[in-house]
Structure formats: structure tokens, C-alpha cells
Design a protein around this motif. Sequence first.
Motif, PDB file in Angstrom:
ATOM      1  N   SER A 342       0.811  -1.228   0.000  1.00 24.31           N
ATOM      2  CA  SER A 342       0.000   0.000   0.000  1.00 24.31           C
ATOM      3  C   SER A 342       0.840   1.272   0.000  1.00 24.31           C
ATOM      4  CB  SER A 342      -0.938   0.014   1.223  1.00 24.31           C
ATOM      5  OG  SER A 342      -0.195   0.124   2.425  1.00 24.31           O
ATOM      6  N   THR A 343       2.161   1.143  -0.110  1.00 21.64           N
ATOM      7  CA  THR A 343       3.026   2.327  -0.143  1.00 21.64           C
ATOM      8  C   THR A 343       4.030   2.213  -1.275  1.00 21.64           C
ATOM      9  OG1 THR A 343       4.507   1.282   1.493  1.00 21.64           O
ATOM     10  CG2 THR A 343       2.831   2.786   2.338  1.00 21.64           C
ATOM     11  N   GLN A 344       4.318   3.354  -1.872  1.00 22.69           N
ATOM     12  CA  GLN A 344       5.351   3.459  -2.890  1.00 22.69           C
ATOM     13  C   GLN A 344       5.677   4.943  -3.062  1.00 22.69           C
ATOM     14  OE1 GLN A 344       3.496   1.841  -6.516  1.00 22.69           O
ATOM     15  NE2 GLN A 344       3.274   3.921  -7.304  1.00 22.69           N
ATOM     16  N   PRO A 345       6.729   5.288  -3.842  1.00 25.70           N
ATOM     17  CA  PRO A 345       7.037   6.713  -4.058  1.00 25.70           C
ATOM     18  C   PRO A 345       5.854   7.445  -4.665  1.00 25.70           C
ATOM     19  CG  PRO A 345       8.894   5.349  -4.725  1.00 25.70           C
ATOM     20  CD  PRO A 345       7.755   4.404  -4.419  1.00 25.70           C
ATOM     21  N   PRO A 346       5.762   8.752  -4.434  1.00 26.40           N
ATOM     22  CA  PRO A 346       4.619   9.519  -4.955  1.00 26.40           C
ATOM     23  C   PRO A 346       4.672   9.608  -6.472  1.00 26.40           C
ATOM     24  CG  PRO A 346       6.291  11.003  -4.083  1.00 26.40           C
ATOM     25  CD  PRO A 346       6.731   9.621  -3.718  1.00 26.40           C
ATOM     26  N   PRO A 347       3.530   9.876  -7.093  1.00 24.40           N
ATOM     27  CA  PRO A 347       3.521  10.047  -8.554  1.00 24.40           C
ATOM     28  C   PRO A 347       4.292  11.300  -8.936  1.00 24.40           C
ATOM     29  CG  PRO A 347       1.412  10.680  -7.613  1.00 24.40           C
ATOM     30  CD  PRO A 347       2.198  10.059  -6.499  1.00 24.40           C
ATOM     31  N   PRO A 348       4.820  11.349 -10.157  1.00 23.17           N
ATOM     32  CA  PRO A 348       5.543  12.557 -10.597  1.00 23.17           C
ATOM     33  C   PRO A 348       4.640  13.777 -10.515  1.00 23.17           C
ATOM     34  CG  PRO A 348       5.855  10.738 -12.144  1.00 23.17           C
ATOM     35  CD  PRO A 348       4.786  10.312 -11.200  1.00 23.17           C
ATOM     36  N   ARG A 349       5.196  14.853 -10.010  1.00 31.22           N
ATOM     37  CA  ARG A 349       4.414  16.080  -9.901  1.00 31.22           C
ATOM     38  C   ARG A 349       4.321  16.727 -11.275  1.00 31.22           C
ATOM     39  NH1 ARG A 349       3.415  17.757  -4.828  1.00 31.22           N
ATOM     40  NH2 ARG A 349       3.079  19.900  -5.486  1.00 31.22           N
ATOM     41  N   THR A 350       3.093  17.046 -11.702  1.00 26.48           N
ATOM     42  CA  THR A 350       2.841  17.669 -13.007  1.00 26.48           C
ATOM     43  C   THR A 350       2.624  19.158 -12.823  1.00 26.48           C
ATOM     44  OG1 THR A 350       1.794  15.631 -13.751  1.00 26.48           O
ATOM     45  CG2 THR A 350       1.380  17.623 -15.040  1.00 26.48           C
TER      46      THR A 350
END
Length: 380
Positions: A342-350
Motif C-alpha cells: 500500500s506504499t510506494q514513491p509519490p507520482p511525478p508532480r505535473t
Amino acid sequence: MARGTGRDGSSGAPRSVDVARLAGVSQKTVSRVFNDEPYVSTEVRGRVLEAAEQLGYRRNNAARALASGRTRSIGVVTLGTALYGPASLLMGVERVVRDTGYALRVVNTMEGDPAGVAGAVGSLLDQGVDGIVISEPIEEEGSEGDLSIHIGVPVLVLGAPPPFSASTVLTGAGGADLMARAAVDHLLDLGHPTVHHLAGPQRWHAAKDRLEGWRAALAARRRDEPPVVEGDWSAASGYAAGRELAADPDVTAVFAANDDMAIGLIRALTEAGRRVPEDISVVGFDDIPVAAYVTPPLTTVRQPFDTVAQEGLKRLVHAIENPKAEALPASDPPVDLVVRASTQPPPPRTPPGSRLRTASRSREGTQSAPLPKGGPSTRR
């Protein structure tokens, strides 16, 4: 099963003298064996226990209490609840108490009764317990913060500040703030700019500790502290919080104060189109049995209920049996972060507006692309 006989030849419940006669030892040796005293050889101890089992002998705890001044019983004051944390801690205490050879007497309090702890302690003292464990997780409104009764036996308080003074007060089950910090640090280490918190009800000491741990972790990393959303430990309150958090596009990570709320939160995020963990990472607390089997399997902090019970009861029994000795030192429980899916790095900020510009260029390109003569090609 063979039964013991009295000196007059009448049958009845076997006595220690019957065990001594069958084992070929003195009655004093039988007493030493059942009191776990030293200076009894392994061979003699085995003979005595075998004779006792053969006769069906049970030591007379009432007579023993009169002789020693102790009932060899420990009382437990706990909130009457089926919530996973308090119930698991009580089960851990029950297992350890039995292993120590003490009897257990449990008195439940009711949420919303400020006098509940005082009444429960008074009841246990009337029963002559040798020590008391208080596992009362709630700070009740209207409580005076100190019991007005005299407590002359050692007391172990789990997971809360001592609400009174006694001859010996031991504290245990601390460290929830450190466990919470580990959960938040895990999310920050993955690259999330900050972590939102779904807190438990703030009348609960555990909820306060986890909130403080979350705050301390953010402050140590100099991250912004988002507004706290408070639940009531239930999955339904986690679901309600999830609907609120799903509407905020800046939310990429949430630390929930227990697993039930985390599971409700994930359900609401998923229904709102926010994927876990691709869009938002979620960490829970407790490691309830179902946490490994939800979708996605939940990253969480495992509470060491058995370890807390074992250490706490060891210190309490030592205080009971060695009233003039110094108390055994306490130690923080281990921090066990269970990392799942349920955890991973955040999505790329756009950057703002970039998606709109990209979509516009894509539409323009589609409209201007000329078709070949003869229509679309079917060649592969």
C-alpha cells in the motif's frame, strides 16, 4: 485415578502428606517443590510432581494465602471493548499471568463512566489481589485524575499516565509515538512531500501518542503539517475521511492511527478514482490479521502486545515478591514496521496546466494528420 487417604483411613481430597508419602520425601520437600524454592534436586522434584499428578493433588491456595499473606492473584482493570488493541493486550496479559502461576481477576469499566477506574480498583482491592494492572485507554471527562482510595499493592499502568499514586507504580506499553514516527518516516523516505494523518479519537491515550509521533516526524524533517482528520477507530470513519481526503489533489500519503480506519480510507479513495498506492500511499497501525489480505495488502506498524505483557508482568511480579527491592527497569517496545503493497514513491508532480496543454497538442496533431490516398492502410 488413585486417591489419597487421611490418617484415619477415610478417603478424601489428597493432601500434601499423601504426596510426600507416595514420593518418599518429607512434607516440607513437597512444600518446597510447589513453592518453586531452590535446593531441591531435579530427580526429587520430578518424583513429587509425578506423585501429585497420580493422586490428583492440588495445592490449597487459600491456606497458602493465609500463611504468606498473599492470594497469588493479579487484578486487571480494562475497558470493556472488542477493539483489536485493548482486546489483544488483555489476551497477552492473561497468557502471561497464567504462566507466572498467579490467578487472574478482570474487572471491565464502561466508556463514559469517570468513576469506573476507581470502582474497579476498589473491587479488586476488596478481593485481596497482590497487584493490579490498569489497561484503561481513555481519559474520561470529569475525572479528577487521582483516585481517592489508598492502594497498598504494586500497580502496573499500560499505555497511559498513572491516574493516581500508590506504594509502587510501574508504567509500560509506551513507545507508540516512536512507532508512529517510523510509519511517517517510511512515507517521507519514499519521497512524499508531507504526510496527512487520520487520527483516532483524542480521548484515547493511544490516539494522542500516535498524533504526537506524526507531528514529531514532520517537524524533524521540516515538512508542512496538514490539518488532522479525526476518526473513531472504525472502518466507517476511515471511509468518511477518505471521501474528504480524495478531493484534495495534494494528498499523496496518509498515516492512519489504526488498520480499520486505513481499510475504510482505501475503499473511499479507490471509489473516488485515487489509486492506492499509485496516487496515494497509506500506512496503518496495529497489523490486524486481515491487514495482509486486503487489496492492496496494508503497510502497517505491528504492535508487540505479547512483548509488552511479558515485560510488564515480569516487573509487576518482581515488585510483588520483592517489595523492598528496586523496580526492574522498563524498556521501549520494539518498532516493527511491516512494509506491504500500500506504499510506494509519490507520482511525478505535473506542473499546473501542463496536462491541458499536452491534451490540446494531442488533439491538434490528430486533426492535422492527413490520411493517405485510398483511405487508411490495413497493412501490418
